[in-house]
Design a protein around this motif. Structure first.
Motif, short mmCIF file in Angstrom:
data_model
loop_
_atom_site.label_atom_id
_atom_site.label_comp_id
_atom_site.label_asym_id
_atom_site.label_seq_id
_atom_site.Cartn_x
_atom_site.Cartn_y
_atom_site.Cartn_z
N ASP A 32 3.80 5.88 -5.49
CA ASP A 32 3.64 5.97 -6.94
C ASP A 32 2.61 7.02 -7.32
N MET A 33 1.49 7.04 -6.63
CA MET A 33 0.43 7.99 -6.95
C MET A 33 0.86 9.41 -6.61
N LYS A 34 1.57 9.58 -5.51
CA LYS A 34 2.05 10.91 -5.14
C LYS A 34 2.97 11.47 -6.22
N ILE A 35 3.89 10.65 -6.70
CA ILE A 35 4.82 11.14 -7.72
C ILE A 35 4.11 11.40 -9.03
N ASN A 86 -7.80 10.16 -8.28
CA ASN A 86 -9.03 10.70 -7.71
C ASN A 86 -8.77 12.13 -7.23
N VAL A 87 -9.71 13.03 -7.50
CA VAL A 87 -9.50 14.45 -7.19
C VAL A 87 -9.27 14.70 -5.70
N ALA A 88 -9.75 13.82 -4.85
CA ALA A 88 -9.57 14.00 -3.40
C ALA A 88 -8.14 13.72 -2.94
N LEU A 89 -7.33 13.08 -3.80
CA LEU A 89 -5.98 12.67 -3.38
C LEU A 89 -5.01 13.84 -3.20
N VAL A 90 -5.24 14.95 -3.90
CA VAL A 90 -4.36 16.11 -3.70
C VAL A 90 -4.47 16.60 -2.26
N MET A 107 0.82 -1.21 0.00
CA MET A 107 0.00 0.00 0.00
C MET A 107 0.86 1.27 0.00
N ALA A 108 1.93 1.23 0.80
CA ALA A 108 2.82 2.39 0.87
C ALA A 108 3.46 2.65 -0.49
N HIS A 109 3.80 1.57 -1.21
CA HIS A 109 4.40 1.71 -2.53
C HIS A 109 3.40 2.34 -3.51
N GLN A 110 2.14 1.91 -3.42
CA GLN A 110 1.09 2.48 -4.28
C GLN A 110 0.89 3.97 -3.97
N ASP A 111 0.91 4.31 -2.68
CA ASP A 111 0.79 5.71 -2.28
C ASP A 111 1.93 6.53 -2.86
N LEU A 134 4.31 14.96 -10.87
CA LEU A 134 4.75 15.06 -12.27
C LEU A 134 3.68 15.71 -13.14
N ALA A 135 2.42 15.34 -12.90
CA ALA A 135 1.32 15.95 -13.66
C ALA A 135 1.24 17.44 -13.39
N ALA A 136 1.38 17.82 -12.13
CA ALA A 136 1.33 19.24 -11.77
C ALA A 136 2.49 20.00 -12.40
N LYS A 137 3.66 19.41 -12.38
CA LYS A 137 4.84 20.07 -12.98
C LYS A 137 4.61 20.34 -14.46
N LYS A 138 4.09 19.35 -15.15
CA LYS A 138 3.81 19.49 -16.59
C LYS A 138 2.78 20.59 -16.84
#
Length: 198
Positions: free
Chosen positions: A7-10, A40-44, A1-5, A14-18
């Motif tokens: 991955d999603m954070k990065i 999911n929009v709530a993840l930010v 789960m921590a690995h998935q978190d 990366l999306a925000a940087k772009k």
């Protein structure tokens, strides 16, 4: 789960940087960032607490402070300027999104400008120091330190987007090594530098 978190954070960062580099911070919504990241929009809010924290995380993850600070021990004004030119152009070539993001924030005089200053000013202060030292030691010849600093920074960092000017060019796009060499020659000539013995 921590690995998935992780991955999603990065992915979000990366999306925000772009998107920040392409459209600017203010014109980019959290929803757009999440759509780009496939999140999911709530993840930010969950991971970062909001859009501005994502902005700061971009710099934490991708701004190469360690590479720039490693140049600050060079006391020779000529070698120091050459090293900074090389490193900034390498950074610019490797991560044009980061450079575009910084330039956009500077142009817009955004409320986040102090964050940008805290990161880039140590390098610019070092350039100023080396220019001043070089003039004092007779390596460089120029009138205004402030104007010369702006000209040098303009050449190495505030480099215009080549794509816009492409219709004016007749030569193939140069490799990074060629850009480093040409920029170094241009700046040294502008500073009135002559190697010892000339």
């Amino acid at each position: 789960m921590a690995h998935q978190d992780s991955d999603m954070k990065i992915k979000i960062v990366l999306a925000a940087k772009k998107l920040f580099a392409e459209h600017g911070y203010d014109a980019t919504s959290v929803r757009q960032i999440c759509e780009e990241a496939g999140a999911n929009v709530a993840l930010v809010s969950y991971y970062f607490g909001g859009k501005e924290s994502v902005f700061h995380e971009i710099f934490h993850q991708f701004f190469p402070s360690h590479k720039l600070s490693g140049l600050f021990d060079i006391e020779d004004p000529v070698e120091g300027i050459k090293a900074i030119i090389k490193e900034i152009i390498l950074i610019r070539s490797k991560d044009p999104q980061m450079i575009s993001l910084i330039q956009m924030e500077i142009i817009m005089a955004s409320p986040r400008i102090e964050k940008i200053r805290s990161l880039v000013f140590p390098a610019w202060e070092r350039v100023r120091y080396l220019l001043e030292k070089g003039r004092r030691e007779g390596c460089y010849r120029f009138d205004s330190l402030d104007s010369t600093l702006m000209f040098v920074l303009g050449s190495i960092f505030f480099y215009k987007q080549r794509d816009f000017f492409e219709p004016l060019f007749s030569e193939p796009r140069p490799e990074t090594g060629t850009i480093i060499q040409q920029t170094t020659t241009y700046v040294m000539n502008a500073l009135g530098y002559q190697s010892k013995g000339e």
